[in-house]
Structures are given as C-alpha cells and as structure tokens.
Design a protein around this motif. Structure first.
Motif, PDB file in Angstrom:
ATOM      1  N   LEU A 167     -41.188  64.347 -51.668  1.00 33.02           N
ATOM      2  CA  LEU A 167     -40.994  63.694 -53.221  1.00 33.02           C
ATOM      3  C   LEU A 167     -40.577  65.145 -53.905  1.00 33.02           C
ATOM      4  CD1 LEU A 167     -41.685  61.561 -55.051  1.00 33.02           C
ATOM      5  CD2 LEU A 167     -44.233  62.512 -55.200  1.00 33.02           C
ATOM      6  N   ILE A 168     -39.565  65.122 -54.495  1.00 34.48           N
ATOM      7  CA  ILE A 168     -38.844  66.099 -55.215  1.00 34.48           C
ATOM      8  C   ILE A 168     -39.058  65.965 -56.679  1.00 34.48           C
ATOM      9  CG2 ILE A 168     -36.637  67.150 -55.802  1.00 34.48           C
ATOM     10  CD1 ILE A 168     -36.711  65.144 -52.890  1.00 34.48           C
ATOM     11  N   PHE A 169     -39.979  66.646 -57.484  1.00 36.32           N
ATOM     12  CA  PHE A 169     -40.233  66.712 -58.951  1.00 36.32           C
ATOM     13  C   PHE A 169     -38.958  67.332 -59.697  1.00 36.32           C
ATOM     14  CE2 PHE A 169     -44.107  67.045 -56.355  1.00 36.32           C
ATOM     15  CZ  PHE A 169     -44.765  65.659 -56.975  1.00 36.32           C
ATOM     16  N   HIS A 170     -38.850  66.782 -60.623  1.00 36.96           N
ATOM     17  CA  HIS A 170     -37.706  67.498 -61.643  1.00 36.96           C
ATOM     18  C   HIS A 170     -38.019  68.408 -62.431  1.00 36.96           C
ATOM     19  CE1 HIS A 170     -34.199  66.425 -64.684  1.00 36.96           C
ATOM     20  NE2 HIS A 170     -33.799  67.365 -63.579  1.00 36.96           N
ATOM     21  N   THR A 171     -38.593  69.619 -61.786  1.00 33.40           N
ATOM     22  CA  THR A 171     -38.855  70.850 -62.344  1.00 33.40           C
ATOM     23  C   THR A 171     -38.487  71.872 -61.542  1.00 33.40           C
ATOM     24  OG1 THR A 171     -40.970  71.862 -63.270  1.00 33.40           O
ATOM     25  CG2 THR A 171     -41.124  70.646 -61.390  1.00 33.40           C
ATOM     26  N   ASN A 172     -38.435  73.242 -61.869  1.00 36.60           N
ATOM     27  CA  ASN A 172     -38.080  74.166 -61.347  1.00 36.60           C
ATOM     28  C   ASN A 172     -36.776  74.125 -60.528  1.00 36.60           C
ATOM     29  OD1 ASN A 172     -40.941  74.714 -61.799  1.00 36.60           O
ATOM     30  ND2 ASN A 172     -40.905  76.373 -60.466  1.00 36.60           N
ATOM     31  N   THR A 173     -35.648  73.687 -61.171  1.00 36.90           N
ATOM     32  CA  THR A 173     -34.464  73.162 -60.621  1.00 36.90           C
ATOM     33  C   THR A 173     -33.757  74.396 -59.972  1.00 36.90           C
ATOM     34  OG1 THR A 173     -34.174  71.453 -62.130  1.00 36.90           O
ATOM     35  CG2 THR A 173     -32.366  72.141 -61.118  1.00 36.90           C
ATOM     36  N   ASN A 174     -33.633  75.583 -60.706  1.00 37.56           N
ATOM     37  CA  ASN A 174     -33.088  76.727 -60.257  1.00 37.56           C
ATOM     38  C   ASN A 174     -33.657  77.455 -59.087  1.00 37.56           C
ATOM     39  OD1 ASN A 174     -30.970  76.161 -62.078  1.00 37.56           O
ATOM     40  ND2 ASN A 174     -31.982  77.453 -63.563  1.00 37.56           N
ATOM     41  N   GLU A 175     -34.724  76.964 -58.838  1.00 39.30           N
ATOM     42  CA  GLU A 175     -35.651  77.581 -57.583  1.00 39.30           C
ATOM     43  C   GLU A 175     -35.674  76.999 -56.581  1.00 39.30           C
ATOM     44  OE1 GLU A 175     -37.300  77.766 -60.990  1.00 39.30           O
ATOM     45  OE2 GLU A 175     -36.065  79.258 -61.205  1.00 39.30           O
ATOM     46  N   GLY A 176     -35.031  75.820 -56.628  1.00 38.79           N
ATOM     47  CA  GLY A 176     -35.099  74.618 -55.479  1.00 38.79           C
ATOM     48  C   GLY A 176     -36.183  73.649 -55.765  1.00 38.79           C
ATOM     49  N   PHE A 177     -36.419  73.343 -56.727  1.00 36.04           N
ATOM     50  CA  PHE A 177     -37.230  72.169 -57.273  1.00 36.04           C
ATOM     51  C   PHE A 177     -38.661  72.603 -56.913  1.00 36.04           C
ATOM     52  CE2 PHE A 177     -33.082  69.426 -57.160  1.00 36.04           C
ATOM     53  CZ  PHE A 177     -33.302  69.349 -58.485  1.00 36.04           C
ATOM     54  N   LYS A 178     -39.754  71.591 -57.336  1.00 35.38           N
ATOM     55  CA  LYS A 178     -41.051  71.714 -56.778  1.00 35.38           C
ATOM     56  C   LYS A 178     -41.126  70.227 -55.721  1.00 35.38           C
ATOM     57  CE  LYS A 178     -43.849  74.525 -59.447  1.00 35.38           C
ATOM     58  NZ  LYS A 178     -45.233  74.763 -60.070  1.00 35.38           N
ATOM     59  N   VAL A 179     -41.497  70.496 -54.679  1.00 37.88           N
ATOM     60  CA  VAL A 179     -41.459  69.332 -53.541  1.00 37.88           C
ATOM     61  C   VAL A 179     -42.667  69.176 -52.728  1.00 37.88           C
ATOM     62  CG1 VAL A 179     -40.038  68.773 -51.499  1.00 37.88           C
ATOM     63  CG2 VAL A 179     -39.142  70.044 -53.252  1.00 37.88           C
ATOM     64  N   SER A 180     -43.104  67.933 -52.612  1.00 35.49           N
ATOM     65  CA  SER A 180     -44.312  67.696 -51.808  1.00 35.49           C
ATOM     66  C   SER A 180     -43.753  67.033 -50.486  1.00 35.49           C
ATOM     67  CB  SER A 180     -45.326  66.818 -52.478  1.00 35.49           C
ATOM     68  OG  SER A 180     -46.103  67.381 -53.353  1.00 35.49           O
ATOM     69  N   VAL A 181     -44.328  67.298 -49.225  1.00 32.68           N
ATOM     70  CA  VAL A 181     -44.010  66.750 -48.216  1.00 32.68           C
ATOM     71  C   VAL A 181     -44.867  66.045 -47.281  1.00 32.68           C
ATOM     72  CG1 VAL A 181     -42.821  67.372 -46.194  1.00 32.68           C
ATOM     73  CG2 VAL A 181     -42.238  68.628 -48.072  1.00 32.68           C
ATOM     74  N   VAL A 182     -44.697  65.025 -46.517  1.00 35.99           N
ATOM     75  CA  VAL A 182     -45.474  64.235 -45.536  1.00 35.99           C
ATOM     76  C   VAL A 182     -44.750  64.230 -44.334  1.00 35.99           C
ATOM     77  CG1 VAL A 182     -46.616  62.155 -45.104  1.00 35.99           C
ATOM     78  CG2 VAL A 182     -46.791  63.224 -47.226  1.00 35.99           C
ATOM     79  N   ASP A 183     -45.106  64.730 -43.109  1.00 31.65           N
ATOM     80  CA  ASP A 183     -44.822  64.521 -41.872  1.00 31.65           C
ATOM     81  C   ASP A 183     -45.912  64.364 -40.726  1.00 31.65           C
ATOM     82  OD1 ASP A 183     -43.359  64.246 -39.525  1.00 31.65           O
ATOM     83  OD2 ASP A 183     -42.313  66.335 -39.549  1.00 31.65           O
ATOM     84  N   ALA A 184     -46.148  62.639 -40.788  1.00 31.49           N
ATOM     85  CA  ALA A 184     -47.361  62.566 -39.828  1.00 31.49           C
ATOM     86  C   ALA A 184     -47.029  62.174 -38.371  1.00 31.49           C
ATOM     87  CB  ALA A 184     -47.885  60.940 -40.281  1.00 31.49           C
ATOM     88  N   THR A 185     -45.725  62.089 -37.963  1.00 32.25           N
ATOM     89  CA  THR A 185     -45.226  62.045 -36.568  1.00 32.25           C
ATOM     90  C   THR A 185     -44.510  63.025 -36.141  1.00 32.25           C
ATOM     91  OG1 THR A 185     -43.303  60.820 -37.232  1.00 32.25           O
ATOM     92  CG2 THR A 185     -45.179  59.573 -36.881  1.00 32.25           C
ATOM     93  N   ASN A 186     -44.426  63.374 -34.943  1.00 28.00           N
ATOM     94  CA  ASN A 186     -43.439  64.546 -34.280  1.00 28.00           C
ATOM     95  C   ASN A 186     -43.889  65.790 -34.735  1.00 28.00           C
ATOM     96  OD1 ASN A 186     -41.770  62.590 -32.809  1.00 28.00           O
ATOM     97  ND2 ASN A 186     -40.396  62.436 -34.579  1.00 28.00           N
ATOM     98  N   LYS A 187     -45.293  66.156 -34.570  1.00 23.81           N
ATOM     99  CA  LYS A 187     -45.674  67.291 -35.370  1.00 23.81           C
ATOM    100  C   LYS A 187     -45.340  68.667 -34.214  1.00 23.81           C
ATOM    101  CE  LYS A 187     -49.283  65.444 -38.028  1.00 23.81           C
ATOM    102  NZ  LYS A 187     -50.657  65.250 -38.568  1.00 23.81           N
ATOM    103  N   GLN A 188     -45.129  68.278 -32.972  1.00 25.69           N
ATOM    104  CA  GLN A 188     -44.841  69.318 -32.281  1.00 25.69           C
ATOM    105  C   GLN A 188     -43.579  70.244 -32.746  1.00 25.69           C
ATOM    106  OE1 GLN A 188     -46.809  70.050 -29.505  1.00 25.69           O
ATOM    107  NE2 GLN A 188     -47.789  68.192 -30.468  1.00 25.69           N
ATOM    108  N   ASN A 189     -43.665  71.517 -32.531  1.00 23.06           N
ATOM    109  CA  ASN A 189     -42.345  72.369 -33.039  1.00 23.06           C
ATOM    110  C   ASN A 189     -41.058  72.043 -32.646  1.00 23.06           C
ATOM    111  OD1 ASN A 189     -44.314  73.970 -34.389  1.00 23.06           O
ATOM    112  ND2 ASN A 189     -44.631  75.426 -32.611  1.00 23.06           N
ATOM    113  N   ASP A 190     -40.821  71.463 -31.400  1.00 22.89           N
ATOM    114  CA  ASP A 190     -39.669  71.237 -30.902  1.00 22.89           C
ATOM    115  C   ASP A 190     -39.122  69.689 -31.728  1.00 22.89           C
ATOM    116  OD1 ASP A 190     -41.248  69.293 -29.742  1.00 22.89           O
ATOM    117  OD2 ASP A 190     -40.735  69.423 -27.827  1.00 22.89           O
ATOM    118  N   ALA A 191     -39.776  69.137 -32.502  1.00 24.25           N
ATOM    119  CA  ALA A 191     -39.289  67.832 -33.126  1.00 24.25           C
ATOM    120  C   ALA A 191     -39.871  67.875 -34.565  1.00 24.25           C
ATOM    121  CB  ALA A 191     -40.081  66.718 -32.515  1.00 24.25           C
TER     122      ALA A 191
END
Length: 348
Positions: A167-191
């Motif tokens: 989820l990319i919020f429309h703020t801090n554009t020049n710094e790369g936005f502010k972002v929230s992330v979810v990754d519930a699968t493939n939690k191993q480093n190689d994936a």
C-alpha cells in the motif's frame, strides 16, 4: 488497518501473473473491473486493507537513484496522471512476471487499486495498492435445483487472508513514498521476491522500526544462539525472554548499554549478543540504532510472539512469568528422569 469504512475504492484492475520458469503465462486485462455492487466494494476494501499495519512503514529504494526503481516509477505515474492507470498497471504486472522465476513462486492474480480517503497519520489521503493472491481455497456452494438442493465445490480466494500486498501512500514522494507491506507466503529468504526483487523497499528507521526489530533480534538470539553457545536450560531462555519484554514494557527509551546490563548481565553473553546483532542486521539488510524511543504499539505487536511456556513432554505446560530463582531443575537418581521444583506461597 483500522478506520477503513470511509475509504473510497476508485479503480481496480486484475492481471494473471504466472511463473515463467514453469511456462506459465502473463495474462493482462484490458479494462478495470466494473464495481456497481456496494457489498462487493466493501468486501474488496476489507480484503485489500485489513491485514496492513500502518505503523510499520517502508520506502522505495534503489542503489543509485529512487527514480530508477520500477515500481516507484509506475506508481508515481498513476498518482500524477489519472488516465495512465491501466497502462501502468500492465507495466507493474510485466515487471512482477519478470521477477517470478523462483521455483516457490506461485501463479496468482495481481490486483492494482486506486484508493481515496485512506486514513494515515491523522489524515485521509490517496493511495495505490498492489496485491497478489496466490493461495486458493475450496468452498462448498449450496444451490437450489428444482424442488431439491445440490452442493458443488468451487475454488476461490479467502477474503480474510491476504497473501501479498503493498500500500503506497501519496506522501514523501521524493523520498520514495511511505509504504506498508504484507507478505504472508514464501517467507523463506530464497523466495522473498515480493519485497526484495519486485518492490525493492526498505524500512524507515523510525522508533517503531527500531523497537520492532530489536525485539525480533532478542527473540532470535535467545531462542537460537543463546542455548547453542552457552549451557542454559529452557527455563533460563524463558527467563531472559521475560526480562527482555519487561524492559521494553517498562522503559520509555532504549539504550544498548542499559539493556545489556539489566537483561543480559554476563559480559561473555553480551559479546556474543553484539556479534549476533551485526550478523542479524547484515542478513536482514537494515540497521537497528542503539538508542531510540520505545514504541508502545511495536511492543504490543511483538509480545504475541514471545512464548514463555515450558513444555514438558506431552504432559505438562508451565507458564513462566518471572522469578527464575523460584525454579530448580534436577535429575531423579532412582528413575533417571529430569524434574523441575517450583516454590510458591499461595495456590489460586
């Protein structure tokens, strides 16, 4: 994420993204979804946004210039040019397809979404969401057939389980936005292609990040490294877990010197912990500061992962909340079995 009732779902488009190493295809949609049903809109909003922790924020990065980060560039175009939504969503799908070559990456639907009025940091702002559903579940559908009822099975997506999201919020554009992330699968480093290869995001080094990652570091060290390098019992591990959590719950600010003196105590263990910290940061590709204000929400979030239960075979579970000095461990000479002796004042 809380307070999402006011969120406006502006546009949604779905693409099918396979794994090219298995010969699976990339199938692009030509048009966004037609969303005339308010109930469907509400279910989609809950599915897309329900799993996010808006306190833990990231930002897009690149080795040389954030403007060379592909996802950042495509999303920025969506924010700036309304009519570019479909075109940029296709570019996002194509880029994800090129990063989906690992054997553990599953085929799935990629949703690109435009939101308005998303609650974030005391305001309501625009946001772009990128979501991928990989896990299919079997459902039973009951329907009427003449004077009777029939049952068939169908495969679909569980709207209570988001596999991957950004989820990319429309703020801090020049710094790369502010972002929230979810990754519930493939939690191993190689994936971990979603975060590392596709999004290329890194956490903001704020108080939440430092608190959350330091507690993860403590749990990992005490659970793995501590018993491997030192002759300690499971109850000793639990005792240090309790002391670590108690430190973060009772202090307003973290200091590495104070923490090691009050929680770890022994210099040899402290030295091992500091070495482990360096390796932990290197493996996770982030740095944890040695002094910061403790974030209460991060402590509450991590507390769920601090298991302080001593399991003895399949017969007994002992919950240890403190006072390691009131527990003795020994071996019975007659039976050869191990035992714990517990001292207490009252039984309740």
């Amino acid at each position: 994420m809380t307070g999402i009732d006011s969120v406006q779902l502006e546009q949604v488009i779905v693409h099918k993204v396979g794994n090219p190493s298995r010969g699976e295809e990339l199938k692009l949609s030509l048009n966004p979804l037609t969303l005339n049903d308010d109930m469907v809109r509400g279910l989609l909003t809950k599915y897309f946004l329900g799993a996010f922790n808006e306190n833990e924020t990231y930002h897009f990065t690149h080795l040389s210039d954030v403007n060379m980060n592909e996802v950042y560039t495509f999303v920025r175009k969506i924010f700036e040019e309304r009519e570019s939504f479909t075109e940029q969503s296709a570019l996002l799908a194509q880029f994800l397809y090129s990063k989906s070559t690992h054997v553990k990456v599953k085929e799935g639907e990629l949703y690109v979404v435009k939101f308005n009025d998303v609650p974030f940091e005391g305001d309501f702002i625009r946001a772009v969401g990128i979501f991928k559903s990989e896990t299919k579940e079997t459902f039973l559908k009951v329907f009427q057939h003449g004077p009777s009822w029939e049952v068939i099975q169908e495969e679909g997506v569980n709207i209570n389980k988001l596999d991957k999201g950004c989820l990319i919020f429309h703020t801090n554009t020049n710094e790369g936005f502010k972002v929230s992330v979810v990754d519930a699968t493939n939690k191993q480093n190689d994936a971990q292609y979603w975060i590392t290869d596709f999004l290329q995001v890194t956490p903001y080094a704020d108080d939440y990040h430092n608190t959350d990652k330091y507690l993860s570091l403590c749990k990992s060290f005490i659970t793995n490294e501590y018993p491997e390098k030192f002759d300690v019992s499971k109850s000793d591990q639990i005792d240090m877990l309790n002391r670590s959590m108690e430190y973060f719950k009772t202090k307003e600010n973290f200091s590495i010197d104070e923490f090691t003196n009050e929680v770890i105590h022994h210099q040899e263990v402290v030295d091992t912990f500091m070495d482990y910290k360096k390796n932990f940061e290197s493996a996770k590709n982030f740095e944890i500061q040695d002094e910061f204000a403790i974030h209460v929400s991060a402590v509450k979030q991590q507390q769920r992962a601090f298991k302080t239960v001593l399991k003895l075979d399949k017969n007994f579970h002992i919950y240890i909340h403190g006072r390691r000095d009131l527990i003795e461990k020994g071996v019975d000479e007659m039976s050869g079995k191990k035992y714990y002796k517990l001292f207490f004042d009252e039984e309740t």
